[in-house]
Design a protein around this motif. Structure first.
Motif, PDB file in Angstrom:
ATOM      1  N   GLU A  77       0.830  -1.186   0.000  1.00 52.31           N
ATOM      2  CA  GLU A  77       0.000   0.000   0.000  1.00 52.31           C
ATOM      3  C   GLU A  77       0.878   1.254   0.000  1.00 52.31           C
ATOM      4  OE1 GLU A  77      -2.560  -0.182   3.339  1.00 52.31           O
ATOM      5  OE2 GLU A  77      -3.732  -1.868   2.581  1.00 52.31           O
ATOM      6  N   THR A  78       0.432   2.271  -0.692  1.00 52.63           N
ATOM      7  CA  THR A  78       1.163   3.519  -0.751  1.00 52.63           C
ATOM      8  C   THR A  78       0.971   4.300   0.539  1.00 52.63           C
ATOM      9  OG1 THR A  78       0.872   3.633  -3.150  1.00 52.63           O
ATOM     10  CG2 THR A  78       1.482   5.675  -2.017  1.00 52.63           C
ATOM     11  N   LEU A  79       2.066   4.765   1.115  1.00 53.04           N
ATOM     12  CA  LEU A  79       2.021   5.503   2.374  1.00 53.04           C
ATOM     13  C   LEU A  79       2.251   6.984   2.103  1.00 53.04           C
ATOM     14  CD1 LEU A  79       4.137   3.142   4.661  1.00 53.04           C
ATOM     15  CD2 LEU A  79       1.640   3.296   4.513  1.00 53.04           C
ATOM     16  N   GLU A  80       1.421   7.815   2.669  1.00 53.32           N
ATOM     17  CA  GLU A  80       1.567   9.255   2.555  1.00 53.32           C
ATOM     18  C   GLU A  80       2.469   9.755   3.682  1.00 53.32           C
ATOM     19  OE1 GLU A  80       0.496  11.094   0.157  1.00 53.32           O
ATOM     20  OE2 GLU A  80      -0.657   9.517  -0.860  1.00 53.32           O
ATOM     21  N   VAL A  81       3.355  10.674   3.350  1.00 49.13           N
ATOM     22  CA  VAL A  81       4.337  11.159   4.312  1.00 49.13           C
ATOM     23  C   VAL A  81       3.661  11.841   5.501  1.00 49.13           C
ATOM     24  CG1 VAL A  81       6.229  12.785   4.658  1.00 49.13           C
ATOM     25  CG2 VAL A  81       6.146  11.404   2.585  1.00 49.13           C
ATOM     26  N   GLU A  82       2.770  12.796   5.229  1.00 51.76           N
ATOM     27  CA  GLU A  82       2.160  13.557   6.317  1.00 51.76           C
ATOM     28  C   GLU A  82       1.246  12.678   7.181  1.00 51.76           C
ATOM     29  OE1 GLU A  82       2.787  16.558   7.393  1.00 51.76           O
ATOM     30  OE2 GLU A  82       4.347  16.682   5.864  1.00 51.76           O
ATOM     31  N   GLN A  83       0.460  11.823   6.552  1.00 45.00           N
ATOM     32  CA  GLN A  83      -0.403  10.927   7.310  1.00 45.00           C
ATOM     33  C   GLN A  83       0.418   9.983   8.196  1.00 45.00           C
ATOM     34  OE1 GLN A  83      -2.856   8.974   4.383  1.00 45.00           O
ATOM     35  NE2 GLN A  83      -4.229  10.750   4.156  1.00 45.00           N
ATOM     36  N   THR A  84       1.498   9.467   7.664  1.00 47.11           N
ATOM     37  CA  THR A  84       2.362   8.568   8.437  1.00 47.11           C
ATOM     38  C   THR A  84       2.995   9.319   9.601  1.00 47.11           C
ATOM     39  OG1 THR A  84       2.860   7.305   6.423  1.00 47.11           O
ATOM     40  CG2 THR A  84       4.349   7.034   8.306  1.00 47.11           C
ATOM     41  N   LYS A  85       3.428  10.546   9.354  1.00 45.22           N
ATOM     42  CA  LYS A  85       4.040  11.344  10.421  1.00 45.22           C
ATOM     43  C   LYS A  85       3.047  11.595  11.552  1.00 45.22           C
ATOM     44  CE  LYS A  85       6.545  15.659  11.191  1.00 45.22           C
ATOM     45  NZ  LYS A  85       7.092  16.879  10.553  1.00 45.22           N
ATOM     46  N   GLU A  86       1.816  11.997  11.219  1.00 40.75           N
ATOM     47  CA  GLU A  86       0.794  12.263  12.232  1.00 40.75           C
ATOM     48  C   GLU A  86       0.474  11.000  13.037  1.00 40.75           C
ATOM     49  OE1 GLU A  86      -2.527  13.911  10.219  1.00 40.75           O
ATOM     50  OE2 GLU A  86      -1.513  15.813   9.728  1.00 40.75           O
ATOM     51  N   LEU A  87       0.366   9.879  12.311  1.00 40.87           N
ATOM     52  CA  LEU A  87       0.056   8.625  12.994  1.00 40.87           C
ATOM     53  C   LEU A  87       1.189   8.218  13.928  1.00 40.87           C
ATOM     54  CD1 LEU A  87      -1.831   6.249  13.384  1.00 40.87           C
ATOM     55  CD2 LEU A  87      -0.803   5.164  11.368  1.00 40.87           C
ATOM     56  N   MET A  88       2.438   8.400  13.517  1.00 41.47           N
ATOM     57  CA  MET A  88       3.582   8.050  14.355  1.00 41.47           C
ATOM     58  C   MET A  88       3.657   8.939  15.588  1.00 41.47           C
ATOM     59  SD  MET A  88       5.138   5.414  13.315  1.00 41.47           S
ATOM     60  CE  MET A  88       6.513   5.614  14.433  1.00 41.47           C
TER      61      MET A  88
END
Length: 214
Positions: A196-207
């Motif tokens: 699955e393609t991961l979005e940078v900003e979404q991944t950062k917020e989730l982390m």
């Protein structure tokens, strides 16, 4: 003259007999009075002992409820003392059990406080060296990200981080961990399950949410 002498002798004997009789009677009265005092003192002693045994019987809950009216004094006294001894032994066992439980509780509290001390020390070190928790995410290619996460060093913190990231569908490779000055730095290549393609900003917020929850 012989008659007079004989009469005097009889008079002396009679007087001595009367005196001896009065003295003997007085001695007999003294013995009775002494025995009476001893008997009275013995009765008082037994009465006090009986009252104290009844008090002991009332204080000890497991003493046999046998009525004195139906059991001899000696048997009842022995029963009260035996039951009191048994009850004291039970109390001693209970005290030892409570001591062991208290010791275990104190030991558990000390173990629980130990991680908190480590966390406080880690926070102080991070503030001292100006280190702040944060996440940096960089795109490698379409479905791969390079992740760097700085978080407070805690006992079990890395394991919780890996479990949370796996639960959110992250697959990690080339992971490394370093700790310094109360902080933990985790670097890893991250990709989504099933490519699955991961979005940078979404991944950062989730982390960031994951780090704050640890």
């Amino acid at each position: 003259m012989e008659f007079v002498a004989s009469a005097l002798d009889e008079l002396c004997i009679t007087e001595q007999g009367k005196r001896g009789g009065r003295m003997g009677h007085r001695s007999h009265n003294n013995d009775d009075e002494y025995k009476s005092k001893n008997l009275h003192a013995e009765r008082r002693r037994r009465q006090k002992l009986s009252e104290r045994l009844l008090t002991l019987r009332a204080l000890v809950p497991n003493i046999t409820n046998a009525s004195i009216l139906f059991i001899s004094y000696q048997m009842n006294k022995a029963t009260i003392v035996e039951d009191a001894i048994t009850y004291i032994h039970e109390l001693q066992k209970t005290v030892n059990i409570l001591k062991d439980q208290l010791f275990d509780m104190e030991a558990s509290e000390e173990e629980a406080l130990e991680p908190k001390k480590e966390e406080i020390q880690a926070q102080e070190e991070m503030r001292k060296f100006g280190i702040q928790a944060g996440v940096n995410v960089t795109q490698i290619d379409g479905n791969k990200l390079w992740l760097k996460a700085i978080l407070e060093k805690k006992r079990g913190g890395f394991t919780k981080l890996m479990e949370a990231m796996t639960a959110f569908g992250f697959e990690l490779t080339d992971t490394s961990v370093t700790t310094s000055n109360g902080a933990m730095l985790v670097s890893s290549c991250v990709m989504g399950f099933y490519c699955e393609t991961l979005e940078v900003e979404q991944t950062k917020e989730l982390m960031l949410e994951i780090i704050n929850s640890i």
